[in-house]
Scaffold this motif. Structure first.
Motif, PDB file in Angstrom:
ATOM      1  N   CYS A 149     -45.591  -5.658  -7.234  1.00 57.65           N
ATOM      2  CA  CYS A 149     -45.262  -6.570  -8.336  1.00 57.65           C
ATOM      3  C   CYS A 149     -46.272  -7.709  -8.411  1.00 57.65           C
TER       4      CYS A 149
ATOM      5  N   ILE B 217     -48.613  -8.551 -11.619  1.00 63.90           N
ATOM      6  CA  ILE B 217     -48.589  -9.848 -12.304  1.00 63.90           C
ATOM      7  C   ILE B 217     -50.003 -10.412 -12.410  1.00 63.90           C
TER       8      ILE B 217
ATOM      9  N   PRO C  64     -48.211 -17.403 -13.723  1.00 65.21           N
ATOM     10  CA  PRO C  64     -47.917 -16.119 -13.059  1.00 65.21           C
ATOM     11  C   PRO C  64     -48.754 -15.848 -11.808  1.00 65.21           C
TER      12      PRO C  64
ATOM     13  N   ALA D 130     -47.021 -17.480  -8.987  1.00 67.60           N
ATOM     14  CA  ALA D 130     -45.821 -16.723  -8.611  1.00 67.60           C
ATOM     15  C   ALA D 130     -46.193 -15.472  -7.825  1.00 67.60           C
TER      16      ALA D 130
ATOM     17  N   LEU E 114     -45.101 -14.552  -4.017  1.00 69.71           N
ATOM     18  CA  LEU E 114     -44.390 -13.307  -3.710  1.00 69.71           C
ATOM     19  C   LEU E 114     -45.127 -12.509  -2.639  1.00 69.71           C
TER      20      LEU E 114
ATOM     21  N   THR F 244     -40.194 -19.252  -4.567  1.00 62.04           N
ATOM     22  CA  THR F 244     -40.765 -18.025  -5.146  1.00 62.04           C
ATOM     23  C   THR F 244     -39.853 -17.476  -6.228  1.00 62.04           C
TER      24      THR F 244
ATOM     25  N   LEU G  96     -40.824 -16.910 -10.171  1.00 59.88           N
ATOM     26  CA  LEU G  96     -40.650 -15.628 -10.847  1.00 59.88           C
ATOM     27  C   LEU G  96     -39.773 -15.779 -12.086  1.00 59.88           C
TER      28      LEU G  96
ATOM     29  N   THR H 123     -41.916 -17.206 -14.714  1.00 64.02           N
ATOM     30  CA  THR H 123     -42.815 -16.161 -15.214  1.00 64.02           C
ATOM     31  C   THR H 123     -42.081 -15.228 -16.174  1.00 64.02           C
TER      32      THR H 123
ATOM     33  N   ALA I   1     -41.828  -9.728 -13.319  1.00 64.85           N
ATOM     34  CA  ALA I   1     -41.157 -10.829 -12.624  1.00 64.85           C
ATOM     35  C   ALA I   1     -39.731 -10.449 -12.238  1.00 64.85           C
TER      36      ALA I   1
ATOM     37  N   GLY J 293     -39.948  -8.261  -9.400  1.00 60.89           N
ATOM     38  CA  GLY J 293     -40.304  -9.081  -8.251  1.00 60.89           C
ATOM     39  C   GLY J 293     -39.095  -9.763  -7.640  1.00 60.89           C
ATOM     40  N   LEU J 294     -38.149 -10.178  -8.478  1.00 60.11           N
ATOM     41  CA  LEU J 294     -36.907 -10.772  -7.961  1.00 60.11           C
ATOM     42  C   LEU J 294     -36.112  -9.741  -7.156  1.00 60.11           C
TER      43      LEU J 294
END
Length: 268
Positions: A149, A153, A181, A184, A188, A201, A205, A208, A253, A256-257
């Motif tokens: 991710c 990004i 981004p 972020a 990450l 973080t 995200l 973003t 994003a 990514g979470l």
């Protein structure tokens, strides 16, 4: 009477599914518009539309139910097809740029076939596969997914930087997808390395992801400023800033979470 344990849907899997589906949706709409502008003169230009549509259905099913689709062959074909078509598309786009006069000069990078859309298809297919593997407990800590991710990004931000440079950054807001981004993504990636999920973080995200929605609104405003505005949408939606492109930030994003949740479980 004994109680029956019910497995609750995993939020990490749902976030990965939502992220993959959003990126596939961005690819579907962006490729549809760009390849329509190219009159689909190469039949292969239909492939990203087909693979994205199949994977949107797969990711949507997993998002709603919290489970993978029962047909594993369909999942493998859809996700593997997305990665393969994306790689082939990158090759086509590189060839398209290289065969033009001046080759990989700035003018061709600005106006020839973009490299970002096929790469996004590869990422989306890989994220869908990661969601399935997380559901099957094949992966658990999310470090590789987080790194994927983060790389996605950064690549999306690089494409935004190229196209916003073409637009001379005439609106100060055009700096936001270039500046926020990557921060972020770096956070990450750092969380993946140290195996610890940081609230900062997650906040980066979320910002973003919000920038993706804001970017689509700004692009819609950019279309409205062209001659004829939205009344002449058939021309301006093709010639104006790409409406679906910012959604890739949101999708990556959100995924990514999901990866951050998996990373945080390592120390749980």
């Amino acid at each position: 009477m004994g109680s029956v344990a019910i497995r609750r849907p995993d939020p990490a899997i749902r976030l990965l599914s939502a992220g993959a589906g959003l990126v596939h949706s961005a690819v579907l709409l962006d490729s549809g518009l760009e390849h329509y502008r190219g009159s689909f003169r190469n039949p292969a230009m239909l492939l990203p539309l087909a693979t994205s549509t199949v994977n949107i259905a797969i990711d949507g099913t997993r998002l709603v139910t919290g489970c993978s689709t029962p047909d594993s062959s369909l999942r493998v074909a859809g996700q593997g097809g997305a990665v393969a078509v994306g790689l082939i598309g990158m090759g086509f786009h590189l060839f398209n740029i290289g065969k033009r006069p001046s080759g990989f000069g700035w003018g061709n990078l600005f106006h020839a076939a973009p490299l970002g859309a096929p790469a996004a298809l590869v990422l989306a297919g890989a994220l869908g596969a990661a969601a399935d593997r997380a559901h099957a407990s094949i992966i658990s800590d999310g470090r590789a997914v987080g790194a994927l991710c983060a790389a996605g990004i950064v690549g999306t931000a690089a494409e935004a930087a190229l196209l916003h440079f073409r637009g001379a950054f005439q609106n100060p807001a055009m700096w936001l997808p270039v500046a926020v981004p990557p921060i972020a993504a770096a956070a990450l990636a750092a969380n993946a390395v140290v195996r610890r999920a940081q609230p900062t973080t997650a906040a980066l995200l979320i910002v973003t992801a919000a920038l993706g929605f804001a970017g689509a609104a700004f692009h819609a405003y950019g279309v409205s400023r062209r001659m004829g505005g939205w009344r002449n949408w058939r021309q301006n939606i093709l010639a104006g800033p790409p409406l679906p492109a910012p959604a890739a930030f949101t999708g990556l994003a959100v995924a990514g979470l999901g990866a951050l949740i998996l990373i945080g479980r390592v120390r749980g």
